[in-house]
Scaffold this motif. Structure first.
Motif, PDB file in Angstrom:
ATOM      1  N   GLU A 189     -13.004   8.444   4.341  1.00  0.00           N
ATOM      2  CA  GLU A 189     -12.150   7.934   3.972  1.00  0.00           C
ATOM      3  C   GLU A 189     -11.119   8.661   3.233  1.00  0.00           C
ATOM      4  O   GLU A 189     -10.029   8.450   3.312  1.00  0.00           O
ATOM      5  CB  GLU A 189     -12.727   7.020   2.556  1.00  0.00           C
ATOM      6  CG  GLU A 189     -13.628   6.103   2.949  1.00  0.00           C
ATOM      7  CD  GLU A 189     -13.791   4.965   1.932  1.00  0.00           C
ATOM      8  OE1 GLU A 189     -13.698   3.865   2.166  1.00  0.00           O
ATOM      9  OE2 GLU A 189     -14.110   5.418   0.859  1.00  0.00           O
ATOM     10  N   GLN A 244      -9.798  -2.946   6.056  1.00  0.00           N
ATOM     11  CA  GLN A 244      -9.315  -1.743   6.105  1.00  0.00           C
ATOM     12  C   GLN A 244      -8.149  -1.654   4.820  1.00  0.00           C
ATOM     13  O   GLN A 244      -8.382  -0.915   4.050  1.00  0.00           O
ATOM     14  CB  GLN A 244      -8.770  -1.253   7.208  1.00  0.00           C
ATOM     15  CG  GLN A 244      -9.911  -0.783   8.308  1.00  0.00           C
ATOM     16  CD  GLN A 244      -9.303  -0.415   9.761  1.00  0.00           C
ATOM     17  OE1 GLN A 244      -8.180  -0.919  10.029  1.00  0.00           O
ATOM     18  NE2 GLN A 244      -9.930   0.550  10.216  1.00  0.00           N
ATOM     19  N   ARG A 245      -7.415  -2.704   5.011  1.00  0.00           N
ATOM     20  CA  ARG A 245      -6.385  -2.750   3.990  1.00  0.00           C
ATOM     21  C   ARG A 245      -6.786  -3.105   2.428  1.00  0.00           C
ATOM     22  O   ARG A 245      -6.493  -2.501   1.536  1.00  0.00           O
ATOM     23  CB  ARG A 245      -5.491  -4.107   4.417  1.00  0.00           C
ATOM     24  CG  ARG A 245      -3.985  -3.938   3.833  1.00  0.00           C
ATOM     25  CD  ARG A 245      -3.144  -5.241   4.224  1.00  0.00           C
ATOM     26  NE  ARG A 245      -2.755  -4.434   5.583  1.00  0.00           N
ATOM     27  CZ  ARG A 245      -3.086  -5.134   6.719  1.00  0.00           C
ATOM     28  NH1 ARG A 245      -3.787  -6.404   6.796  1.00  0.00           N
ATOM     29  NH2 ARG A 245      -2.560  -4.810   8.000  1.00  0.00           N
ATOM     30  N   LEU A 251       0.666  -1.155  -0.086  1.00  0.00           N
ATOM     31  CA  LEU A 251       0.005  -0.007   0.036  1.00  0.00           C
ATOM     32  C   LEU A 251       0.896   1.251   0.081  1.00  0.00           C
ATOM     33  O   LEU A 251       0.630   2.281  -0.844  1.00  0.00           O
ATOM     34  CB  LEU A 251      -0.851   0.002   1.311  1.00  0.00           C
ATOM     35  CG  LEU A 251      -1.826  -1.233   1.523  1.00  0.00           C
ATOM     36  CD1 LEU A 251      -2.579  -1.256   2.763  1.00  0.00           C
ATOM     37  CD2 LEU A 251      -2.848  -1.444   0.262  1.00  0.00           C
ATOM     38  N   THR A 274       1.342   3.985  -3.119  1.00  0.00           N
ATOM     39  CA  THR A 274       0.761   5.263  -2.898  1.00  0.00           C
ATOM     40  C   THR A 274       1.946   6.206  -3.399  1.00  0.00           C
ATOM     41  O   THR A 274       1.722   7.090  -3.723  1.00  0.00           O
ATOM     42  CB  THR A 274       0.294   5.360  -1.233  1.00  0.00           C
ATOM     43  OG1 THR A 274      -0.577   4.522  -0.892  1.00  0.00           O
ATOM     44  CG2 THR A 274       0.282   6.959  -1.112  1.00  0.00           C
ATOM     45  N   TYR A 324      -8.426   0.149   1.255  1.00  0.00           N
ATOM     46  CA  TYR A 324      -7.663   1.025   0.562  1.00  0.00           C
ATOM     47  C   TYR A 324      -6.953   0.601  -0.669  1.00  0.00           C
ATOM     48  O   TYR A 324      -6.789   1.466  -1.504  1.00  0.00           O
ATOM     49  CB  TYR A 324      -6.464   1.444   1.768  1.00  0.00           C
ATOM     50  CG  TYR A 324      -5.692   2.515   1.373  1.00  0.00           C
ATOM     51  CD1 TYR A 324      -6.194   3.741   1.223  1.00  0.00           C
ATOM     52  CD2 TYR A 324      -4.390   2.353   0.798  1.00  0.00           C
ATOM     53  CE1 TYR A 324      -5.252   4.997   0.928  1.00  0.00           C
ATOM     54  CE2 TYR A 324      -3.388   3.389   0.677  1.00  0.00           C
ATOM     55  CZ  TYR A 324      -3.747   4.514   0.375  1.00  0.00           C
ATOM     56  OH  TYR A 324      -3.168   5.556   0.021  1.00  0.00           O
ATOM     57  N   THR A 375      -8.048   9.156   5.036  1.00  0.00           N
ATOM     58  CA  THR A 375      -6.672   8.378   5.213  1.00  0.00           C
ATOM     59  C   THR A 375      -5.708   8.524   4.270  1.00  0.00           C
ATOM     60  O   THR A 375      -4.623   8.023   4.268  1.00  0.00           O
ATOM     61  CB  THR A 375      -7.342   6.492   4.880  1.00  0.00           C
ATOM     62  OG1 THR A 375      -7.864   6.835   3.304  1.00  0.00           O
ATOM     63  CG2 THR A 375      -8.398   6.504   5.803  1.00  0.00           C
TER      64      THR A 375
END
Length: 241
Positions: A184, A208-209, A137, A141, A212, A187
């Motif tokens: 959201e 959650q993971r 993640l 990102t 995202y 985050t």
């Protein structure tokens, strides 16, 4: 003239019984497709390691601008993974990232900073013994910084929406459908602050993971032409508890 470059193997495509096309993101030429004789790909563990997804290799080749496929003269690993090919969790992440990078870097030109970021990140992941559940993640990102659509978090204020199409935060709901609501959207700055050393302090459960990751996938679909559904994403969703 023969040149030497370092690269990251992104994938293999078998073409007939005797040849294979190996896609490599190189430091000097960006994404390059190489023609390789099939026996060279199959010859034992060393050969498999050299051409494995995300293998870090050094290549000697004569670049022909008019050719769609280049031919390797010499190939060797400049870094050999100690954990990633053998750890089931890391192998699943590596499989996903190789497919992801293949799609994202398909038309990328040379970028030394981007290449260094990818190599350093993969070496960190290989060496990590714990606290790496959020690696993919954070990696994806922060990769947006090198691809030109890094979210602008400088103007973020609590309660803002995130406009995914324009990569910015806004105080009112956008007129299009590609946005995140304030809960959201909050985050995004959180992940912008994470790095590989600090991400272990941010606890996330599987739901959650996965959410995202879906947001990131949707975001890349908006900014990378013809970005597809990734087959390995479904596998990755089941990896970390």
């Amino acid at each position: 003239m023969v040149e030497r470059t370092r690269g990251v193997v992104l994938g293999l495509v078998k073409c007939g019984d005797h040849t294979t096309v190996v896609d490599v993101y190189t430091a000097s030429r960006g994404n390059v497709s190489f023609w390789v004789k099939q026996p060279a790909v199959r010859k034992g563990k060393a050969g498999q390691t050299r051409f494995a997804p995300l293998a870090l290799v050094e290549i000697d080749f004569e670049y022909r601008p008019a050719a769609s496929l280049q031919r390797m003269k010499v190939l060797q690993n400049f870094y050999t993974y100690s954990q990633m090919p053998y750890d089931p969790l890391k192998s699943a992440v590596a499989l996903f990232l190789s497919e992801f990078l293949y799609k994202v870097l398909k038309n990328e030109t040379p970028n030394e900073d981007l290449f260094s970021y990818i190599v350093n990140s993969l070496q960190w992941f290989d060496a990590a013994v714990s606290g790496y559940a959020n690696f993919h993640l954070v990696f994806i990102t922060r990769l947006t910084r090198f691809l030109g659509f890094y979210p602008n978090v400088g103007d973020y204020e609590a309660g803002d929406y995130f406009d995914m199409l324009n990569a910015c935060f806004v105080s009112r709901q956008p007129m299009h459908a590609a946005f995140l609501r304030p809960d959201e959207a909050a985050t995004i700055p959180l992940f912008m602050r994470m790095n590989y050393d600090s991400m272990r302090f941010f606890a996330m459960n599987r739901q959650q993971r996965n959410r995202y990751m879906q947001v990131l996938n949707d975001y890349y679909c908006l900014h990378v032409p013809d970005f597809p559904h990734l087959k390995s994403l479904d596998v990755l969703r089941e990896v970390f508890d």
